[in-house]
Write an enzyme that holds these catalytic residues in place. Structure first.
Site, short mmCIF file in Angstrom:
data_model
loop_
_atom_site.label_atom_id
_atom_site.label_comp_id
_atom_site.label_asym_id
_atom_site.label_seq_id
_atom_site.Cartn_x
_atom_site.Cartn_y
_atom_site.Cartn_z
N GLU A 84 -1.37 87.83 -5.54
CA GLU A 84 -0.15 87.32 -4.89
C GLU A 84 0.43 86.09 -5.57
O GLU A 84 -0.27 85.12 -5.84
CB GLU A 84 -0.45 87.00 -3.42
CG GLU A 84 0.78 86.54 -2.64
CD GLU A 84 0.54 86.43 -1.13
OE1 GLU A 84 1.51 86.14 -0.41
OE2 GLU A 84 -0.60 86.63 -0.68
N LYS A 100 2.15 91.21 2.59
CA LYS A 100 1.70 91.51 3.95
C LYS A 100 1.75 93.01 4.10
O LYS A 100 2.78 93.63 3.87
CB LYS A 100 2.60 90.87 5.02
CG LYS A 100 2.20 89.47 5.40
CD LYS A 100 0.95 89.45 6.26
CE LYS A 100 0.24 88.13 6.17
NZ LYS A 100 -0.81 88.08 5.15
#
Length: 281
Positions: A84, A100
């Protein structure tokens, strides 16, 4: 250079029954309207020694992540296999890519594609992502030129070695009177690791988590001479304190009103797998 202890015993800081109970407590706060979503994490740890660089290479070979980092500060090491990006700045343009939404992978090609397709269509996983995108947009809007905050990608499925993830890309143009440090101050800590609203979620998870996060869920990156930067989110990372022979990694997931506590626990184990494999001989 310390060699790897023979066999590390990896211990969970939060027993499963306690984890499930804490998720239910979080959900009661969500149902009461205190927060919409909270990123709840648990720590796994071991006492012993590792060869940090060799362990880092093992971790990279298993995960091939885009935002990995090897960081040493005295006797403290961070071996990060992060998928990420927290925030990148280039000139007056900034870009944030919150993750997410997670699904395990399958060795069967047809089944793997199905898992990816199902993730993309999963209303709960998408809503987790959208809530954080809203939070990121809100953080960036404080320092951005009017009308420049845009969502380039929303809930785009990406495939990694162990998991499929939904990733969104939010971009903005920064006002001239804001510095690189202002940009970080207005967006840190990243919403994907806190929940929404950010401060309320942070207070809740600080109370319920059994470990302090330390560098986990922080950021590692670099500044260029012109003060552009690129930082990751410290997830899928092993933290090693050589002087105390203490090895630790944490994993978490986003809790919403629709979360099934058992499934959230399973998601944590999926995320922990590569870290566990890199540490076990």
């Amino acid at each position: 250079r310390k060699r790897q202890s023979k066999q590390l015993e990896i211990i969970s800081r939060t027993p499963k029954t306690s984890y499930l109970q804490k998720v239910k407590i979080l959900q009661s706060h969500i149902n009461r309207g205190d927060v919409y979503e909270a990123n709840f994490c648990q720590e796994f740890y071991a006492k012993g020694n590792i060869d940090p660089l060799a362990t880092f290479h093992k971790l990279q070979a298993r995960s091939t992540p885009p935002f990995s980092a090897y960081f040493k500060n005295g006797s403290h090491y961070a071996l990060s296999a992060s998928p990420e990006r927290y925030l990148k700045k280039n000139g007056n343009k900034v870009l944030s890519q919150p993750i997410k939404g997670t699904s395990k992978r399958s060795n069967n090609t047809h089944e793997d594609l199905e898992l990816k397709t199902n993730l993309e269509a999963n209303i709960k996983e998408r809503s987790e992502n959208v809530m954080i995108v809203d939070l990121v947009r809100n953080d960036l809007s404080r320092i951005a030129q009017r009308g420049s905050v845009k969502v380039d990608e929303l809930c785009e499925p990406y495939t990694f070695a162990q998991v499929h993830h939904l990733i969104s890309t939010v971009v903005a143009e920064i006002k001239d009177d804001y510095s690189s440090i202002d940009v970080i101050k207005s967006t840190f800590p990243m919403g994907s690791m806190t929940g929404a609203p950010k401060i309320s979620a942070m207070k809740l998870i600080d109370r319920l988590e059994d470990s302090k996060r330390s560098l986990y869920s922080g950021a590692i990156g670099y500044f260029t001479p012109s003060m552009d930067f690129d930082f990751n989110v410290v997830i899928r990372s092993i933290l090693y304190n050589a002087s105390k022979s203490y090895i630790s990694f944490s994993v978490g997931s986003a809790i919403t009103s629709k979360s099934i506590p058992e499934s959230e626990y399973e998601e944590c184990l999926v995320k922990a797998q590569a870290l566990r494999e890199a540490l076990e001989n």
